[in-house]
Design an enzyme around this catalytic site. Structure first.
Site, PDB file in Angstrom:
ATOM      1  N   TRP A 160     -41.275 -28.609   0.575  1.00 38.89           N
ATOM      2  CA  TRP A 160     -42.060 -27.584   1.275  1.00 38.89           C
ATOM      3  C   TRP A 160     -42.859 -28.144   2.447  1.00 38.89           C
ATOM      4  CZ3 TRP A 160     -46.811 -29.546   1.088  1.00 38.89           C
ATOM      5  CH2 TRP A 160     -47.152 -30.346  -0.010  1.00 38.89           C
ATOM      6  N   ASN A 161     -42.944 -29.464   2.591  1.00 34.51           N
ATOM      7  CA  ASN A 161     -43.911 -29.971   3.579  1.00 34.51           C
ATOM      8  C   ASN A 161     -43.407 -29.907   5.029  1.00 34.51           C
ATOM      9  OD1 ASN A 161     -42.172 -32.093   3.135  1.00 34.51           O
ATOM     10  ND2 ASN A 161     -43.755 -33.669   3.234  1.00 34.51           N
ATOM     11  N   LYS A 184     -30.839 -25.380  -0.659  1.00 32.20           N
ATOM     12  CA  LYS A 184     -31.801 -24.860  -1.650  1.00 32.20           C
ATOM     13  C   LYS A 184     -33.183 -25.313  -1.188  1.00 32.20           C
ATOM     14  CE  LYS A 184     -34.123 -25.645  -4.774  1.00 32.20           C
ATOM     15  NZ  LYS A 184     -35.576 -25.342  -4.607  1.00 32.20           N
ATOM     16  N   GLU A 260     -34.201 -38.950   0.092  1.00 32.01           N
ATOM     17  CA  GLU A 260     -35.410 -39.227   0.889  1.00 32.01           C
ATOM     18  C   GLU A 260     -36.579 -38.887  -0.009  1.00 32.01           C
ATOM     19  OE1 GLU A 260     -35.625 -40.586   3.719  1.00 32.01           O
ATOM     20  OE2 GLU A 260     -33.645 -40.377   4.623  1.00 32.01           O
ATOM     21  N   LEU A 261     -37.265 -39.906  -0.514  1.00 33.46           N
ATOM     22  CA  LEU A 261     -38.235 -39.670  -1.586  1.00 33.46           C
ATOM     23  C   LEU A 261     -39.666 -39.969  -1.135  1.00 33.46           C
ATOM     24  CD1 LEU A 261     -35.991 -41.162  -4.420  1.00 33.46           C
ATOM     25  CD2 LEU A 261     -36.098 -38.812  -3.586  1.00 33.46           C
ATOM     26  N   ARG A 288     -51.101 -35.812  10.396  1.00 33.80           N
ATOM     27  CA  ARG A 288     -49.995 -34.903  10.688  1.00 33.80           C
ATOM     28  C   ARG A 288     -49.762 -34.075   9.425  1.00 33.80           C
ATOM     29  NH1 ARG A 288     -43.874 -35.440  12.049  1.00 33.80           N
ATOM     30  NH2 ARG A 288     -43.850 -37.150  10.593  1.00 33.80           N
ATOM     31  N   CYS A 294     -44.498 -37.442   3.749  1.00 37.67           N
ATOM     32  CA  CYS A 294     -44.025 -38.632   3.024  1.00 37.67           C
ATOM     33  C   CYS A 294     -44.392 -39.888   3.803  1.00 37.67           C
ATOM     34  CB  CYS A 294     -42.518 -38.556   2.846  1.00 37.67           C
ATOM     35  SG  CYS A 294     -41.663 -38.286   4.412  1.00 37.67           S
ATOM     36  N   GLU A 391     -49.165 -41.331  -4.140  1.00 38.48           N
ATOM     37  CA  GLU A 391     -49.236 -40.529  -2.913  1.00 38.48           C
ATOM     38  C   GLU A 391     -50.423 -39.586  -3.006  1.00 38.48           C
ATOM     39  OE1 GLU A 391     -45.305 -38.540  -2.830  1.00 38.48           O
ATOM     40  OE2 GLU A 391     -45.226 -39.117  -0.736  1.00 38.48           O
ATOM     41  N   SER A 451     -40.898 -40.829  13.270  1.00 36.97           N
ATOM     42  CA  SER A 451     -39.821 -39.829  13.198  1.00 36.97           C
ATOM     43  C   SER A 451     -39.164 -39.594  14.556  1.00 36.97           C
ATOM     44  CB  SER A 451     -40.390 -38.502  12.687  1.00 36.97           C
ATOM     45  OG  SER A 451     -41.017 -38.714  11.452  1.00 36.97           O
TER      46      SER A 451
HETATM   47  P1  NAD Z   1     -40.350 -31.895  -5.176  1.00 38.08           P
HETATM   48  O1  NAD Z   1     -39.611 -33.099  -5.604  1.00 38.08           O
HETATM   49  O2  NAD Z   1     -41.249 -31.239  -6.171  1.00 38.08           O
HETATM   50  O3  NAD Z   1     -39.333 -30.755  -4.715  1.00 38.08           O
HETATM   51  C1  NAD Z   1     -38.350 -30.986  -3.747  1.00 38.08           C
HETATM   52  C2  NAD Z   1     -37.214 -30.010  -3.947  1.00 38.08           C
HETATM   53  O4  NAD Z   1     -36.615 -30.250  -5.231  1.00 38.08           O
HETATM   54  C3  NAD Z   1     -37.640 -28.541  -3.943  1.00 38.08           C
HETATM   55  O5  NAD Z   1     -36.626 -27.784  -3.330  1.00 38.08           O
HETATM   56  C4  NAD Z   1     -37.729 -28.225  -5.416  1.00 38.08           C
HETATM   57  O6  NAD Z   1     -37.549 -26.848  -5.691  1.00 38.08           O
HETATM   58  C5  NAD Z   1     -36.594 -29.059  -5.983  1.00 38.08           C
HETATM   59  N1  NAD Z   1     -36.751 -29.397  -7.397  1.00 38.08           N
HETATM   60  C6  NAD Z   1     -37.900 -29.570  -8.090  1.00 38.08           C
HETATM   61  N2  NAD Z   1     -37.623 -29.862  -9.382  1.00 38.08           N
HETATM   62  C7  NAD Z   1     -36.286 -29.877  -9.500  1.00 38.08           C
HETATM   63  C8  NAD Z   1     -35.392 -30.127 -10.595  1.00 38.08           C
HETATM   64  N3  NAD Z   1     -35.828 -30.415 -11.806  1.00 38.08           N
HETATM   65  N4  NAD Z   1     -34.077 -30.068 -10.356  1.00 38.08           N
HETATM   66  C9  NAD Z   1     -33.625 -29.788  -9.125  1.00 38.08           C
HETATM   67  N5  NAD Z   1     -34.397 -29.547  -8.054  1.00 38.08           N
HETATM   68  C10 NAD Z   1     -35.727 -29.592  -8.234  1.00 38.08           C
HETATM   69  O7  NAD Z   1     -41.105 -32.295  -3.844  1.00 38.08           O
HETATM   70  P2  NAD Z   1     -42.099 -31.416  -2.981  1.00 38.08           P
HETATM   71  O8  NAD Z   1     -43.377 -31.308  -3.741  1.00 38.08           O
HETATM   72  O9  NAD Z   1     -41.429 -30.170  -2.516  1.00 38.08           O
HETATM   73  O10 NAD Z   1     -42.298 -32.347  -1.683  1.00 38.08           O
HETATM   74  C11 NAD Z   1     -43.177 -33.389  -1.629  1.00 38.08           C
HETATM   75  C12 NAD Z   1     -42.475 -34.702  -1.911  1.00 38.08           C
HETATM   76  O11 NAD Z   1     -41.395 -34.879  -1.012  1.00 38.08           O
HETATM   77  C13 NAD Z   1     -43.385 -35.897  -1.685  1.00 38.08           C
HETATM   78  O12 NAD Z   1     -43.191 -36.856  -2.692  1.00 38.08           O
HETATM   79  C14 NAD Z   1     -42.915 -36.447  -0.337  1.00 38.08           C
HETATM   80  O13 NAD Z   1     -43.196 -37.795  -0.136  1.00 38.08           O
HETATM   81  C15 NAD Z   1     -41.450 -36.173  -0.409  1.00 38.08           C
HETATM   82  N6  NAD Z   1     -40.874 -36.143   0.938  1.00 38.08           N
HETATM   83  C16 NAD Z   1     -40.074 -37.179   1.329  1.00 38.08           C
HETATM   84  C17 NAD Z   1     -39.543 -37.198   2.616  1.00 38.08           C
HETATM   85  C18 NAD Z   1     -38.670 -38.333   3.073  1.00 38.08           C
HETATM   86  O14 NAD Z   1     -37.992 -38.162   4.087  1.00 38.08           O
HETATM   87  N7  NAD Z   1     -38.643 -39.473   2.404  1.00 38.08           N
HETATM   88  C19 NAD Z   1     -39.820 -36.143   3.496  1.00 38.08           C
HETATM   89  C20 NAD Z   1     -40.634 -35.098   3.067  1.00 38.08           C
HETATM   90  C21 NAD Z   1     -41.141 -35.111   1.771  1.00 38.08           C
END
Ligand code: NAD
Length: 489
Positions: A160-161, A184, A260-261, A288, A294, A391, A451
């Site tokens: 969502w970010n 998704k 990408e975590l 930002r 992330c 984080e 980026s």
């Molecule tokens: P999240 O892991 O909770 O969710 C990400 C996506 O996965 C969403 O679409 C969510 O609906 C889905 N999801 C959640 N649980 C699931 C499951 N059990 N099975 C399948 N899909 C599932 O992350 P978030 O809270 O939306 O975003 C924040 C995280 O994303 C932070 O940790 C951030 O660092 C990371 N992030 C990483 C990058 C990168 O490029 N490395 C970029 C942006 C955000």
């Protein structure tokens, strides 16, 4: 209800699922509310897909696959170029919808839209440059021909970010490679994804090439897609925890996975840094998206000789920010995504205080409507604080002090994450030497931002697998085929 910001494109605030070019309600007939984090009010809703809808999206991607792969690269790339142009045309409407459903400041949202659009421009240029290799076997008896082919149906799961950019960073290379996909998006910010999908259709992306589903039962829906043998790629951006779960699921069908975590970026300020430059970079790296990135600087590691001077300036810059609804022009720092995010940030700050941190500004969640947390600076940070390892994902800047270069590197690397590291020194040789020792996929040397669609974005350690952007981003959606052949001497 619709948001009409430009005359060209009204954003649908209550979209259905997009499957095979059709907008259709989910089988469940229920809807998922979308909430504005600034007002806590519902601003729209989306259809709620179940497993049957998810499999219908795979069917649609499958039906569209052969024709899209067979479409000449030039033709595909001209459509991608058109996607870029239309996103730029509708930038203002998209920025508003991002601010509304995510809470981020409009200036951040505008930056995100520009970044999101660039992936289409970049990959419209890369898509016509798919190449292969030709070599001779050492025996001299045959040629080694290597060809790149589209990997197949791709599942794209986004957070969502950055509701627009995380989607386009995957869709554009997937389409350039000749793949069809199912997106998704995160349940909290689905309106942007559907708005982008509508623009792609207008640009000429054929029905079924990009399908979008939203669901309240993410686990089962994503699992069902990953179990379908026609799906050959998972590209995920999100938390490390969910990434680990999805890697385990992808193992069931040995699905090629890009991840990408999460991150835990160190921001190193050496005693010879230009402090004006370092503060400017710190504000970008930390603020930002209000810290919900992330790549957000999560640990300011500052040499003892400049620690107080740096902290004072950081406090001044953070205190000067205007906090408010993202959609208001004056806002620098918008609301966080939901109440849990505010609670998590508050808990991390309280825990840091309990182990000795000092609050230099902020430090208490605001008592107001909306999910706000004030820009906060903490110093006298002990490395035992929980936020040294986790984080923060909010507008909190903790300052830790170091004495030697070795100590700085050791502290920077003392994390399971390895996405990005920031480093300030006026000695370029020293900067490059230290960069080589930092365990991160990306290093920003005297810069607060890494980026760039033309650069390989990604992490090492538990921050991920694979890269997005650059030439590498398209190869993530391609399979290598080796053909052994002889055609005589
Ligand atoms: P999240 O892991 O909770 O969710 C990400 C996506 O996965 C969403 O679409 C969510 O609906 C889905 N999801 C959640 N649980 C699931 C499951 N059990 N099975 C399948 N899909 C599932 O992350 P978030 O809270 O939306 O975003 C924040 C995280 O994303 C932070 O940790 C951030 O660092 C990371 N992030 C990483 C990058 C990168 O490029 N490395 C970029 C942006 C955000």
């Amino acid at each position: 209800m619709s948001v009409q910001v430009t005359t060209q494109n009204a954003i649908d605030m209550n979209p259905d699922l997009l499957i095979g070019g059709q907008w259709r309600a989910g089988s469940r007939q229920s809807r998922i509310p979308v909430v504005d984090p600034a007002t806590e009010a519902q601003v729209g809703s989306v259809s709620d897909a179940d497993v049957a809808d998810a499999l219908a999206a795979v069917d649609a991607a499958d039906v569209a696959s052969a024709a899209w792969e067979a479409t000449p690269a030039r033709e595909r790339c001209e459509i991608l170029r058109k996607c870029f142009e239309l996103i730029v045309r509708d930038a203002e409407a998209l920025a508003h919808i991002i601010s509304l459903e995510n809470g981020k400041a409009l200036k951040d949202a505008r930056g995100e839209v520009a970044y999101a659009a660039e992936f289409f421009r970049w990959f419209s240029e890369e898509g016509v440059r798919a190449k292969g290799d030709l070599g001779m076997a050492p025996s001299g008896k045959n040629h080694i021909l290597v060809q790149y082919q589209p990997i197949g149906i791709s599942l794209l799961v986004t957070p969502w970010n950055f509701p627009a950019a995380m989607a386009t960073r995957k869709i554009a290379p997937a389409l350039a490679a000749g793949c069809t996909c199912i997106l998704k998006p995160a349940t909290a910010t689905p309106l942007t994804a559907y708005a982008v999908a509508r623009i792609l259709a207008e640009a000429g992306v054929p029905d079924g090439v990009v399908n979008v589903i939203t669901t309240s039962t993410t686990g089962p829906v994503v699992s069902a897609i990953l179990k379908d043998p026609r799906v050959r790629k998972l590209s995920f951006t999100g938390s490390t925890e969910v990434g680990r779960t999805l890697l385990r699921e992808a193992a069931g069908q040995v699905i090629n996975s890009s991840m990408e975590l999460g991150g835990n970026a160190p921001f190193l300020v050496f005693e010879d840094a230009d402090l004006d430059q370092a503060i400017e970079g710190a504000m970008v790296a930390k603020m930002r998206n209000g810290g919900e990135a992330c790549t957000a600087a999560n640990r300011f590691l500052v040499h003892r000789d400049v620690a107080e001077a740096f902290t004072e300036r950081l406090v001044a810059a953070m205190s000067a920010l205007t906090v408010g609804p993202g959609v208001e022009e004056a806002t620098d720092c918008g609301a966080l995504i939901n109440p849990d995010a505010v609670l998590k940030v508050q808990e991390l700050v309280d825990e840091a205080k309990s182990v000795g941190a000092r609050v230099r500004c902020g430090g208490e969640a605001a008592q107001r409507t909306g999910f706000y947390y004030p820009p906060t600076v903490l110093d006298q940070m002990p490395v035992t604080a929980k936020m040294f390892h986790e984080e923060i994902f909010g507008p909190v800047a903790p300052v830790y002090v170091f004495d030697t270069e070795e100590e700085a590197i050791q502290l920077a690397n003392d994390t399971e994450y390895g996405l990005v590291a920031y480093l300030y020194t006026q000695d370029t040789g020293r900067g490059l030497r230290i960069s080589a020792k930092l365990e991160a996929g990306m290093v920003a040397l005297n810069r607060g931002l890494v980026s760039d669609p033309a650069a390989p974005f990604g992490g090492v350690k538990q921050s991920g697998l694979g890269r997005e952007g650059a030439q590498h981003g398209m190869l993530e959606f391609m399979e290598m085929k080796y053909i052994a052949t002889s055609w005589g001497q």
